[in-house]
Enzyme design. Structure first.
Site, PDB file in Angstrom:
ATOM      1  N   SER A 153      24.404  23.096  36.048  1.00 16.42           N
ATOM      2  CA  SER A 153      23.474  23.760  34.531  1.00 16.42           C
ATOM      3  C   SER A 153      23.454  22.594  33.737  1.00 16.42           C
ATOM      4  O   SER A 153      24.083  21.611  33.697  1.00 16.42           O
ATOM      5  CB  SER A 153      24.613  24.786  34.097  1.00 16.42           C
ATOM      6  OG  SER A 153      23.768  25.239  32.978  1.00 16.42           O
ATOM      7  N   TYR A 166      31.625  28.726  30.025  1.00 16.36           N
ATOM      8  CA  TYR A 166      30.511  28.244  31.048  1.00 16.36           C
ATOM      9  C   TYR A 166      30.135  26.968  31.123  1.00 16.36           C
ATOM     10  O   TYR A 166      30.312  26.339  32.218  1.00 16.36           O
ATOM     11  CB  TYR A 166      29.317  29.186  31.079  1.00 16.36           C
ATOM     12  CG  TYR A 166      28.438  29.003  32.019  1.00 16.36           C
ATOM     13  CD1 TYR A 166      28.564  29.729  33.260  1.00 16.36           C
ATOM     14  CD2 TYR A 166      27.011  28.452  31.548  1.00 16.36           C
ATOM     15  CE1 TYR A 166      27.708  29.559  34.228  1.00 16.36           C
ATOM     16  CE2 TYR A 166      26.426  28.216  33.073  1.00 16.36           C
ATOM     17  CZ  TYR A 166      26.598  28.733  34.114  1.00 16.36           C
ATOM     18  OH  TYR A 166      25.521  28.761  35.123  1.00 16.36           O
TER      19      TYR A 166
END
Length: 246
Positions: A153, A166
């Site tokens: 990401s 995350y």
């Protein structure tokens, strides 16, 4: 968008395992790999979702996939060993592994993030991925040309506020990819790389950005070129690299 056009038989005869294959990017990748000739092992926790993907692949006339219900949050070490043994018995080896399954967890300041929530995200996104990689590596080494693809990401490449668990898990993902890539380099016919999918029209994206119009983002199918490139023979020798799908 990543510029690559895959030939129809790119993955002919390859056995590829996709985690989180029941929906979103995982489902799109599984169907795309099957459409290019691969036997796809659909791994996920919700059997109904996996069965739907299975049925779509079958209906399209692609190689018969396999459904593997497997909960990365609760799986014990011996269950990973049993999974590897089953794959070896049924398929003999593994040519590809797409680590796609992950959860976002609460988007909150670190100061307000509970240890329980942090550890749950890290367990699913990092620990389970490590366990799966280590357990399946001997099967990948039996392939003449194997690829491990990690899903990263943008917040795993530069830290951003409120992405806490995350973001940290995706930094760990990049670290695991780089470490594995360095270890297999010139030693095994295995390569490891990561993909940052970017903003994509998925339920996870909608969860992270509830105010965003999902139609502004490309579908999972639209970002598949880089997923095909890294899983096929055209990327042989490409190792330890961080790619962007868009």
């Amino acid at each position: 968008m990543f510029d690559y056009s895959a030939r129809p038989d790119l993955l002919q005869g390859r056995v590829i395992l996709v985690t989180g294959a029941g929906r979103g990017i995982g489902a799109a990748a599984a169907k795309t790999y099957a459409a290019h000739g691969a036997t796809v092992l659909l791994l996920g926790k919700t059997e109904a979702n996996l069965t739907q993907v299975y049925d779509e692949i079958e209906a399209a006339g692609h190689p018969q996939p396999a459904v593997i219900p497997f909960n990365l949050e609760t799986a014990l070490p011996h269950q990973y060993d049993e999974l590897a043994a089953m794959i070896e018995t049924e398929f003999g080896h593994l040519d590809g592994l797409l680590h796609n399954a992950s959860i976002i967890g609460p988007r909150t300041p670190l100061e307000q993030l509970s240890g329980e929530n942090f550890m749950r995200v890290m367990h699913i996104n990092v620990n389970a991925m490590f366990m799966l990689t280590g357990t399946l590596l001997p099967l990948l080494k039996l392939s003449r040309d194997a690829s491990v693809v990690f899903t990263s990401s943008s917040v795993g490449r530069k830290g951003r506020a409120y992405w806490g668990a995350y973001g940290v898990s995706k930094f760990a993902t990049e670290g695991l990819m780089q470490t594995l890539a360095d270890e297999v380099d010139s030693v095994a016919a295995v390569r490891a790389n990561s993909i940052n999918p970017g903003a994509t029209r998925t339920s996870m994206r909608a969860q992270a950005y509830p105010g965003e119009n999902p139609l502004d983002n490309p579908t999972p199918e639209a970002i598949m070129p880089v997923y095909l490139y890294l899983m096929g023979p055209d990327s042989t020798g490409v190792n330890g690299q961080a790619f962007n799908a868009q």
